[in-house]
Design a protein around this motif. Structure first.
Motif, mmCIF file in Angstrom:
data_model
loop_
_atom_site.group_PDB
_atom_site.id
_atom_site.type_symbol
_atom_site.label_atom_id
_atom_site.label_comp_id
_atom_site.label_asym_id
_atom_site.label_seq_id
_atom_site.Cartn_x
_atom_site.Cartn_y
_atom_site.Cartn_z
ATOM 1 N N ARG A 51 26.662 30.428 7.441
ATOM 2 C CA ARG A 51 27.246 30.082 6.143
ATOM 3 C C ARG A 51 28.769 30.170 6.225
ATOM 4 O O ARG A 51 29.321 31.140 6.750
ATOM 5 C CB ARG A 51 26.724 30.999 5.046
ATOM 6 N N LEU A 52 29.448 29.163 5.707
ATOM 7 C CA LEU A 52 30.903 29.090 5.776
ATOM 8 C C LEU A 52 31.555 30.310 5.130
ATOM 9 O O LEU A 52 32.537 30.839 5.665
ATOM 10 C CB LEU A 52 31.417 27.802 5.125
ATOM 11 N N LEU A 53 31.050 30.777 4.002
ATOM 12 C CA LEU A 53 31.658 31.940 3.348
ATOM 13 C C LEU A 53 31.652 33.165 4.257
ATOM 14 O O LEU A 53 32.639 33.902 4.319
ATOM 15 C CB LEU A 53 30.959 32.253 2.026
ATOM 16 N N LYS A 54 30.559 33.394 4.963
ATOM 17 C CA LYS A 54 30.492 34.526 5.898
ATOM 18 C C LYS A 54 31.482 34.332 7.041
ATOM 19 O O LYS A 54 32.133 35.275 7.480
ATOM 20 C CB LYS A 54 29.078 34.711 6.437
ATOM 21 N N VAL A 55 31.580 33.104 7.528
ATOM 22 C CA VAL A 55 32.535 32.801 8.591
ATOM 23 C C VAL A 55 33.949 33.095 8.097
ATOM 24 O O VAL A 55 34.748 33.727 8.798
ATOM 25 C CB VAL A 55 32.400 31.336 9.059
ATOM 26 N N CYS A 56 34.263 32.681 6.880
ATOM 27 C CA CYS A 56 35.597 32.900 6.306
ATOM 28 C C CYS A 56 35.909 34.385 6.184
ATOM 29 O O CYS A 56 37.039 34.815 6.472
ATOM 30 C CB CYS A 56 35.711 32.234 4.939
ATOM 31 N N HIS A 57 34.949 35.182 5.788
ATOM 32 C CA HIS A 57 35.163 36.634 5.675
ATOM 33 C C HIS A 57 35.463 37.231 7.051
ATOM 34 O O HIS A 57 36.352 38.085 7.179
ATOM 35 C CB HIS A 57 33.960 37.324 5.033
#
Length: 177
Positions: A60-66
């Protein structure tokens, strides 16, 4: 080495001799050690950041961003199970922080270089194209790491290559911004 050289080594008593048919260019494209007038130290592969963030297509992109926020990186490579680069998640996707899979946010097939690319030529290319970094992959597409302009310029200055401007420029942070 050539079949003739392999045969000569065998005649001298060497037991483990192989004829590497693919040649020196292929050898270098896999990041294997080069010697001679332009050894490995003058090549991109010797100066890559191997801690480059990566993720799977289904992450998931949000997890990658974090994860990127925690490490200070502004890019992430999407890799398949074998470590082959499928795409790159850049600053725009990271800023957007959409709730999508990494595969949906990535830029497909980013331009890459091989480990045996001449360092000086890669610095010239990055300056000319206003690039801060170049992904380095082996000839089979597997990620080696990221060559940053700052790291490459410092390496050239240490090697005595490059231009005077690069030697006088103060070192920058290793991570792309």
């Amino acid at each position: 080495m050539s079949p003739r050289a392999a045969s000569r080594l065998e005649s001298l008593g060497f037991e483990r001799v192989y004829d590497y048919v693919a040649g020196k260019a292929d050898w270098g494209s896999f990041g294997l050690r080069l010697e001679g007038a332009e050894p490995s130290e003058t090549r991109a592969g010797a100066h890559v950041r191997t801690d480059t963030p990566n993720c799977a297509p289904d992450d998931r992109l949000l997890k990658v961003c974090h994860r990127l926020d925690e490490t200070g990186w502004d890019t992430c490579f999407v890799l398949n199970e074998e470590g082959v680069v499928l795409g790159r998640i850049g600053r725009r996707a990271i800023r957007g922080r959409a709730e999508v899979r990494a595969e949906d946010a990535m830029t497909l097939g980013p331009s890459t270089i091989r480990p045996n690319a001449r360092l000086e030529a890669m610095v010239e290319r990055m300056r000319r194209q206003s690039l801060k970094s170049l992904p380095v992959t082996m000839s089979d597409g597997r990620l080696v790491g990221l060559l940053t302009l700052a790291d490459a310029e410092m390496a050239l200055a240490r090697l005595g290559g490059g231009n005077e401007e690069a030697s006088r420029r103060p070192p920058e942070a290793s991570k792309p911004s």
